[in-house]
Scaffold this motif. Structure first.
Motif, PDB file in Angstrom:
ATOM      1  N   GLY A  58       0.814  -1.211   0.000  1.00  0.00           N
ATOM      2  CA  GLY A  58       0.000   0.000   0.000  1.00  0.00           C
ATOM      3  C   GLY A  58       0.848   1.261   0.000  1.00  0.00           C
ATOM      4  O   GLY A  58       0.530   2.244  -0.680  1.00  0.00           O
ATOM      5  N   GLY A  59       1.949   1.241   0.755  1.00  0.00           N
ATOM      6  CA  GLY A  59       2.853   2.385   0.743  1.00  0.00           C
ATOM      7  C   GLY A  59       3.476   2.598  -0.619  1.00  0.00           C
ATOM      8  O   GLY A  59       3.603   3.733  -1.085  1.00  0.00           O
ATOM      9  N   ILE A 175       2.215  14.863   1.050  1.00  0.00           N
ATOM     10  CA  ILE A 175       1.743  14.045   2.174  1.00  0.00           C
ATOM     11  C   ILE A 175       1.654  12.578   1.770  1.00  0.00           C
ATOM     12  O   ILE A 175       2.058  11.682   2.520  1.00  0.00           O
ATOM     13  CB  ILE A 175       0.379  14.566   2.670  1.00  0.00           C
ATOM     14  CG1 ILE A 175       0.526  15.962   3.268  1.00  0.00           C
ATOM     15  CG2 ILE A 175      -0.220  13.612   3.701  1.00  0.00           C
ATOM     16  CD1 ILE A 175      -0.778  16.629   3.627  1.00  0.00           C
ATOM     17  N   MET A 176       1.130  12.317   0.579  1.00  0.00           N
ATOM     18  CA  MET A 176       0.996  10.939   0.115  1.00  0.00           C
ATOM     19  C   MET A 176       2.352  10.271  -0.071  1.00  0.00           C
ATOM     20  O   MET A 176       2.536   9.087   0.269  1.00  0.00           O
ATOM     21  CB  MET A 176       0.203  10.901  -1.191  1.00  0.00           C
ATOM     22  CG  MET A 176      -1.273  11.204  -1.035  1.00  0.00           C
ATOM     23  SD  MET A 176      -2.150  11.185  -2.612  1.00  0.00           S
ATOM     24  CE  MET A 176      -1.965   9.470  -3.108  1.00  0.00           C
ATOM     25  N   THR A 182       6.802   5.996   4.359  1.00  0.00           N
ATOM     26  CA  THR A 182       6.846   5.519   5.747  1.00  0.00           C
ATOM     27  C   THR A 182       6.265   4.114   5.852  1.00  0.00           C
ATOM     28  O   THR A 182       6.852   3.224   6.493  1.00  0.00           O
ATOM     29  CB  THR A 182       6.068   6.477   6.662  1.00  0.00           C
ATOM     30  OG1 THR A 182       6.622   7.796   6.557  1.00  0.00           O
ATOM     31  CG2 THR A 182       6.134   6.020   8.106  1.00  0.00           C
ATOM     32  N   PHE A 183       5.095   3.885   5.237  1.00  0.00           N
ATOM     33  CA  PHE A 183       4.493   2.548   5.245  1.00  0.00           C
ATOM     34  C   PHE A 183       5.401   1.528   4.570  1.00  0.00           C
ATOM     35  O   PHE A 183       5.531   0.387   5.036  1.00  0.00           O
ATOM     36  CB  PHE A 183       3.141   2.580   4.537  1.00  0.00           C
ATOM     37  CG  PHE A 183       2.066   3.302   5.295  1.00  0.00           C
ATOM     38  CD1 PHE A 183       2.189   3.545   6.644  1.00  0.00           C
ATOM     39  CD2 PHE A 183       0.915   3.757   4.644  1.00  0.00           C
ATOM     40  CE1 PHE A 183       1.197   4.217   7.353  1.00  0.00           C
ATOM     41  CE2 PHE A 183      -0.077   4.419   5.344  1.00  0.00           C
ATOM     42  CZ  PHE A 183       0.067   4.656   6.694  1.00  0.00           C
ATOM     43  N   LEU A 184       6.024   1.933   3.476  1.00  0.00           N
ATOM     44  CA  LEU A 184       6.898   1.030   2.734  1.00  0.00           C
ATOM     45  C   LEU A 184       8.103   0.618   3.572  1.00  0.00           C
ATOM     46  O   LEU A 184       8.465  -0.564   3.622  1.00  0.00           O
ATOM     47  CB  LEU A 184       7.358   1.720   1.448  1.00  0.00           C
ATOM     48  CG  LEU A 184       8.248   0.909   0.500  1.00  0.00           C
ATOM     49  CD1 LEU A 184       7.538  -0.338   0.033  1.00  0.00           C
ATOM     50  CD2 LEU A 184       8.660   1.755  -0.696  1.00  0.00           C
ATOM     51  N   VAL A 185       8.730   1.565   4.248  1.00  0.00           N
ATOM     52  CA  VAL A 185       9.899   1.264   5.061  1.00  0.00           C
ATOM     53  C   VAL A 185       9.527   0.385   6.257  1.00  0.00           C
ATOM     54  O   VAL A 185      10.212  -0.600   6.561  1.00  0.00           O
ATOM     55  CB  VAL A 185      10.577   2.574   5.531  1.00  0.00           C
ATOM     56  CG1 VAL A 185      11.641   2.285   6.580  1.00  0.00           C
ATOM     57  CG2 VAL A 185      11.184   3.300   4.351  1.00  0.00           C
TER      58      VAL A 185
END
Length: 225
Positions: A58-59, A175-176, A182-185
């Motif tokens: 999702g990230g 922001i996206m 952040t989600f990916l990491v």
């Protein structure tokens, strides 16, 4: 969102939901689904892999969606201003992710001349500019973007077919990208940890040996006088 982005986003959501489902599944039910000798016997690890794979995916989708708008918007601040004429001016209804109420965005096309040639473009801004207030959008369209209005378009210096009416990037794109990265990491880091310690052996503290009388240091006994 195009079809590819919708597909990838849907896959990430399914993985997230599957991870939560496995995590909250009763342990007895999971034992009937996975053999003890199977690699998938660790319910927590399977749930974690599914969940964090969906989080990382999702990230990645968020970054993929917004990175192009962010980069093009950043570059467009140095594009060449050229007079343009509005040819078509409409409002388009779009769906919002976190609301059942629709939002509205401008759907414009404009013509401009560059280096003796006529071009037509429809890029209003890099990043979606939408609002649920239709009345305010209609008023802005009538005052600033009516058909026949002369406006300033910003043209790519090396590709005259690319232009935009509002240069720069939208804050939502930044922001996206930050949120998606952040989600990916986080997802990738947790996946790495899960794969390196699948059975959670490092999470269990090692048992310290019991101290026996032989392990205790001896103190010299006092001599009686």
């Amino acid at each position: 969102m195009n079809r590819l982005e919708l597909t990838l986003g849907g896959m990430a959501f399914v993985l997230l939901a599957a991870g939560l489902l496995v995590f909250f599944l009763p342990e007895g039910v999971w034992r009937t689904l996975a053999s003890r000798r199977s690699r998938w016997a660790s319910q927590a690890s399977v749930a974690g892999v599914l969940f964090f794979l969906g989080l990382a995916g999702g990230g990645g989708v968020l970054v993929f969606m917004a990175a192009g708008d962010l980069l093009s918007g950043w570059q467009s601040r140095r594009w060449v201003p050229v007079e343009a004429t509005i040819e078509r001016s409409d409002l388009v209804e779009v769906r919002q992710i976190r609301s059942t109420n629709p939002a509205y965005r401008f759907d414009l096309s404009y013509e401009y001349e560059q280096a003796g040639q006529r071009y037509r473009a429809s890029q209003f801004a890099f990043g979606q500019v939408a609002s649920p207030n239709r009345e305010a959008m209609e008023q802005e369209r009538a005052e600033q973007w009516p058909v026949g209005q002369t406006v300033m378009a910003y043209v790519h210096p090396d590709d005259a077919s690319r232009a935009v009416l509002k240069p720069g990037f939208q804050p939502k794109a930044m922001i996206m990208v930050v949120l998606g990265f952040t989600f990916l990491v986080i997802g990738a880091w947790q996946l790495r940890n899960l794969l390196a310690d699948w059975n959670g052996d490092r999470l269990v503290p090692a048992k310290s040996p019991r101290n026996t009388g032989r392990d205790r240091p001896r103190t010299p006994s006092r001599r009686r006088g």
